[in-house]
Motif scaffolding. Structure first.
Motif, mmCIF file in Angstrom:
data_model
loop_
_atom_site.group_PDB
_atom_site.id
_atom_site.type_symbol
_atom_site.label_atom_id
_atom_site.label_comp_id
_atom_site.label_asym_id
_atom_site.label_seq_id
_atom_site.Cartn_x
_atom_site.Cartn_y
_atom_site.Cartn_z
ATOM 1 N N GLN A 73 0.796 -1.277 -0.144
ATOM 2 C CA GLN A 73 0.108 -0.050 -0.064
ATOM 3 C C GLN A 73 0.821 1.194 0.026
ATOM 4 O OE1 GLN A 73 -2.599 0.017 3.286
ATOM 5 N NE2 GLN A 73 -3.638 -1.951 2.847
ATOM 6 N N VAL A 84 0.954 4.416 -2.461
ATOM 7 C CA VAL A 84 0.603 5.865 -2.020
ATOM 8 C C VAL A 84 1.754 6.915 -2.406
ATOM 9 C CG1 VAL A 84 0.716 7.245 0.128
ATOM 10 C CG2 VAL A 84 -0.754 5.199 0.022
ATOM 11 N N ILE A 125 1.016 7.839 -5.809
ATOM 12 C CA ILE A 125 0.022 8.690 -6.062
ATOM 13 C C ILE A 125 0.559 10.009 -5.682
ATOM 14 C CG2 ILE A 125 -2.104 9.564 -5.262
ATOM 15 C CD1 ILE A 125 -2.707 6.472 -4.841
ATOM 16 N N VAL A 126 1.106 10.011 -4.394
ATOM 17 C CA VAL A 126 1.878 11.406 -4.083
ATOM 18 C C VAL A 126 2.964 12.206 -5.137
ATOM 19 C CG1 VAL A 126 3.441 12.285 -2.458
ATOM 20 C CG2 VAL A 126 1.702 10.869 -1.577
ATOM 21 N N ILE A 167 0.633 13.435 -7.691
ATOM 22 C CA ILE A 167 0.064 14.919 -7.231
ATOM 23 C C ILE A 167 1.124 15.824 -7.311
ATOM 24 C CG2 ILE A 167 -0.976 16.080 -5.344
ATOM 25 C CD1 ILE A 167 -2.289 13.400 -4.506
ATOM 26 N N VAL A 191 1.047 19.190 -9.808
ATOM 27 C CA VAL A 191 0.941 20.605 -8.937
ATOM 28 C C VAL A 191 1.964 21.472 -9.345
ATOM 29 C CG1 VAL A 191 1.159 21.285 -6.610
ATOM 30 C CG2 VAL A 191 -0.412 19.783 -6.972
ATOM 31 N N VAL A 192 3.179 21.055 -9.422
ATOM 32 C CA VAL A 192 4.430 21.892 -9.783
ATOM 33 C C VAL A 192 4.567 22.057 -11.267
ATOM 34 C CG1 VAL A 192 6.955 21.820 -9.740
ATOM 35 C CG2 VAL A 192 5.643 21.024 -7.532
ATOM 36 N N ILE A 211 8.692 17.018 -1.881
ATOM 37 C CA ILE A 211 7.470 16.607 -1.292
ATOM 38 C C ILE A 211 7.381 15.178 -1.373
ATOM 39 C CG2 ILE A 211 4.933 16.590 -1.989
ATOM 40 C CD1 ILE A 211 5.298 19.455 -3.429
ATOM 41 N N GLY A 217 9.512 13.687 1.181
ATOM 42 C CA GLY A 217 8.586 14.011 2.730
ATOM 43 C C GLY A 217 7.670 13.131 2.982
ATOM 44 N N ALA A 218 6.882 12.594 2.072
ATOM 45 C CA ALA A 218 5.956 11.688 2.017
ATOM 46 C C ALA A 218 6.485 10.380 2.196
ATOM 47 C CB ALA A 218 4.936 11.703 0.735
ATOM 48 N N VAL A 221 7.348 9.938 5.646
ATOM 49 C CA VAL A 221 6.145 9.796 6.583
ATOM 50 C C VAL A 221 5.659 8.200 6.589
ATOM 51 C CG1 VAL A 221 3.732 10.555 6.852
ATOM 52 C CG2 VAL A 221 5.363 12.187 6.533
ATOM 53 N N LEU A 222 5.532 7.707 5.387
ATOM 54 C CA LEU A 222 5.229 6.472 4.974
ATOM 55 C C LEU A 222 6.148 5.464 5.822
ATOM 56 C CD1 LEU A 222 4.338 6.531 1.403
ATOM 57 C CD2 LEU A 222 2.639 6.377 3.056
#
Lengths: 289, 319
Positions: free
Chosen positions: B11, B15, B18-19, B22, B26-27, B292, B295-296, B299-300
């Motif tokens: 998972q 994720v 996906i991040v 995104i 976005v950038v 980004i 960073g994600a 966190v994961l």
């Protein structure tokens, strides 16, 4: 203090019996009042530069109670108009976050099953993105941003916590007797959600929203400190602070007053949020002991 | 448990993907490109050539597919502000941020948990006074608190260096022990700031978790059995109030990483946060996207570790 508070009377009266709640409400009311009527009443405008040479970084005085900044703008009027921006951004962002988050959480929790699972997976993905990193990227790369765009950005990235909360509460309530009774009487799904579930999960959401106001003010001031906030000349408290950074070694007042405004506001909202939690949601508060 | 962990790992990889998607869109959808930062000094012809050379003239979807295939091969792109590969800049910055963040996280949990337990167990004036102080720190903007600590301990009372990870000129010439002391000295203020500003949140949650456990039946049973008040609180109650704290740890990680961005800025700590703030200012697209994503991923990984910890302290999760 909390142990002596009787558990009777209406919500408002139970809340107002707490000194901390009373004080924070007074402070918030004064702040809102200052933001609404302050700027037109005060003699200087926040963007006026009366005397760039003579009044540069002037210390607090009778004419300028908060002093002036590096281009001689009156700091009191900047802090007053900053209240409009900071409180406005926060109110808008929290309203957006709570609306989106509640709707998302309600649907996930009520429908359940595979929809719930996939909605929560999506939420997990969003939750793993460090919000500050995403926001500084967005707010800087898409500069200049009017204040309402900053508010939408903060709100659009802030609904995740609410929807987790709302989903958990909805899930716990989905098979409650009163909900099944409403369904048996033929209430439609939207009506069940709106009239029966929503009022019963409102308490934790209100607590969350109150604490979120303080959080958003902190977040916005942090973004402004990194130079990623609202575009000048409309300055939030964080942006005033940011502007003052260059002259901070000689002029402490350019950092003190906007900083104090942030601290007092956040402290008031957090105190109110804590008091609300003790009143609305007695689990985990000293009153249950 | 093992299967669960493998599933979680899978998972997390999805994720992360996906991040990355995104972050990329976005950038890239932002107005301008990495070269508009230097637009004033670049002639339109040169700019066009650079856009072509780095593929910014292609449709965004093509750029995205190219980015994915590059990332799959371990190439995160080129950093214009650093003048090096993004992966090289990251390799330098990530350990510094991890050092700062892990020490501060461990300290703020140790102190925050102890404080929260004491507040809930003692109650009375101790609870009230410490709750007030903690609420103050909880309401303080990170950057402001850090700036105050910086001012007090580097300029009023010159105890510690004001920034960076080591002394920029002298460090190379120091003997091993001196170099180590130099490192520690530079670490003290950023770690202390980050700890003080995050422990308030931990203590608030721990206090609430303890207050929920303390009125339980099993606590009353243990007390009736004659267990000392001390063992009751620190052994019986805390073990049961620790499980929600592990969940909180996982949920706090993104915000904690956000906090390090401000601390790194104030103390000029050249880690991931400084990399990110420098990258957005210089419109360094690949580097922004990478910070980004990294960073994600941090966190994961943190969440996976929290999951393991959860299983370690709660036998119900293990089965």
């Amino acid at each position: 203090m909390t142990g002596r508070v009787p558990r009777s009377g209406s919500l408002a009266s139970r809340l107002l019996r707490r000194p901390a709640a009373r004080w924070s409400l007074v402070v918030i009311a004064l702040l809102v009042l200052a933001a609404v009527v302050g700027p037109p009443l005060w003699k200087y405008s926040p963007t006026e530069q009366p005397n760039i040479v003579g009044l540069k970084n002037a210390p607090p005085s009778h004419a300028h109670p908060f002093g002036t900044d590096a281009v001689s703008r009156d700091l009191l009027s900047r802090v007053l108009s900053g209240a409009r921006i900071s409180l406005g951004i926060s109110a808008l962002a929290v309203a957006l976050a709570v609306t989106v988050g509640t709707a998302y959480g309600l649907v996930a929790g009520y429908v359940g099953g595979r929809l719930d699972t996939s909605m929560m997976r999506i939420l997990d993905a969003f939750l793993s993105i460090p919000r500050v990193l995403l926001l500084i990227a967005l707010a800087t790369l898409w500069k200049p941003m009017p204040f309402w765009e900053v508010a939408i950005l903060i709100g659009a990235t802030g609904w995740l916590g609410v929807s987790r909360l709302v989903r958990a509460e909805t899930l716990a309530m989905r098979h409650a007797t009163f909900v099944e009774a409403a369904q048996a009487l033929g209430a439609s799904t939207p009506r069940t959600l709106w009239r029966h579930i929503l009022p019963n999960i409102a308490a934790p959401v209100i607590v969350f929203a109150t604490l979120a106001v303080g959080n958003v003010i902190l977040l916005e001031s942090g973004l402004s400190y990194l130079g990623a906030g609202t575009s000048p000349p409309t300055a939030s408290w964080g942006a005033i602070f940011y502007d003052g950074m260059d002259s901070s070694s000689s002029a402490w007042w350019v950092l003190l007053f906007p900083g104090m405004a942030i601290l007092v506001t956040v402290l008031a909202f957090n105190t109110l949020g804590d008091a609300l939690r003790d009143v609305l949601d007695p689990r985990g508060s000293p009153t249950t002991r | 448990m093992y299967r669960r962990l493998v599933a979680r790992l899978g998972q997390s990889i999805v994720v992360a993907f996906i991040v990355a998607t995104i972050a990329f869109f976005v950038v890239r959808d932002a107005p301008g490109d990495p070269f508009s930062y230097e637009a004033r000094s670049l002639s339109p012809g040169v700019r066009e050539q650079l856009r072509k050379q780095f593929g910014y003239d292609q449709p965004v979807l093509i750029q995205y597919l190219r980015y994915l295939s590059n990332v799959a091969r371990g190439n995160f792109g080129w950093s214009f502000t650093k003048g090096t590969f993004v992966s090289a800049a990251l390799a330098e910055a990530i350990p510094r941020t991890l050092l700062l963040a892990s020490v501060a996280l461990a300290l703020s949990f140790a102190i925050g948990v102890a404080l929260g337990v004491m507040q809930a167990a003692r109650g009375g004036w101790f609870d009230r006074v410490s709750s007030g102080i903690l609420l103050f720190f909880y309401s303080l903007p990170d950057f402001w608190g850090a700036l105050m600590i910086l001012t007090v301990f580097t300029s009023w009372w010159q105890l510690f260096p004001a920034g960076n990870i080591v002394d920029p000129t002298l460090h190379e010439y120091m003997p091993p022990w001196g170099a180590f002391v130099d490192r520690v000295k530079h670490l003290v203020l950023p770690v202390a700031s980050l700890t003080i500003l995050s422990l308030a949140g931990v203590a608030r949650y721990q206090r609430a978790a303890m207050l929920e456990v303390l009125p339980s039946e099993f606590i009353r049973a243990a007390r009736a059995k004659g267990v000392s008040e001390r063992a009751l609180v620190w052994r019986h109650a805390l073990r049961n109030a620790a499980t929600p704290m592990v969940t909180i740890l996982g949920l706090m990680l993104p915000a904690f990483l956000g906090g390090t961005v401000f601390i790194e800025k104030v103390f000029s700590w050249p880690g991931l946060g400084s990399l990110a703030t420098g990258a957005v200012e210089g419109r360094d697209y690949d580097l922004v996207t990478a910070t980004i994503v990294v960073g994600a991923v941090i966190v994961l990984i943190g969440n996976l570790l929290a999951d393991l910890l959860h299983a370690a302290i709660d036998p119900r999760v293990r089965e």
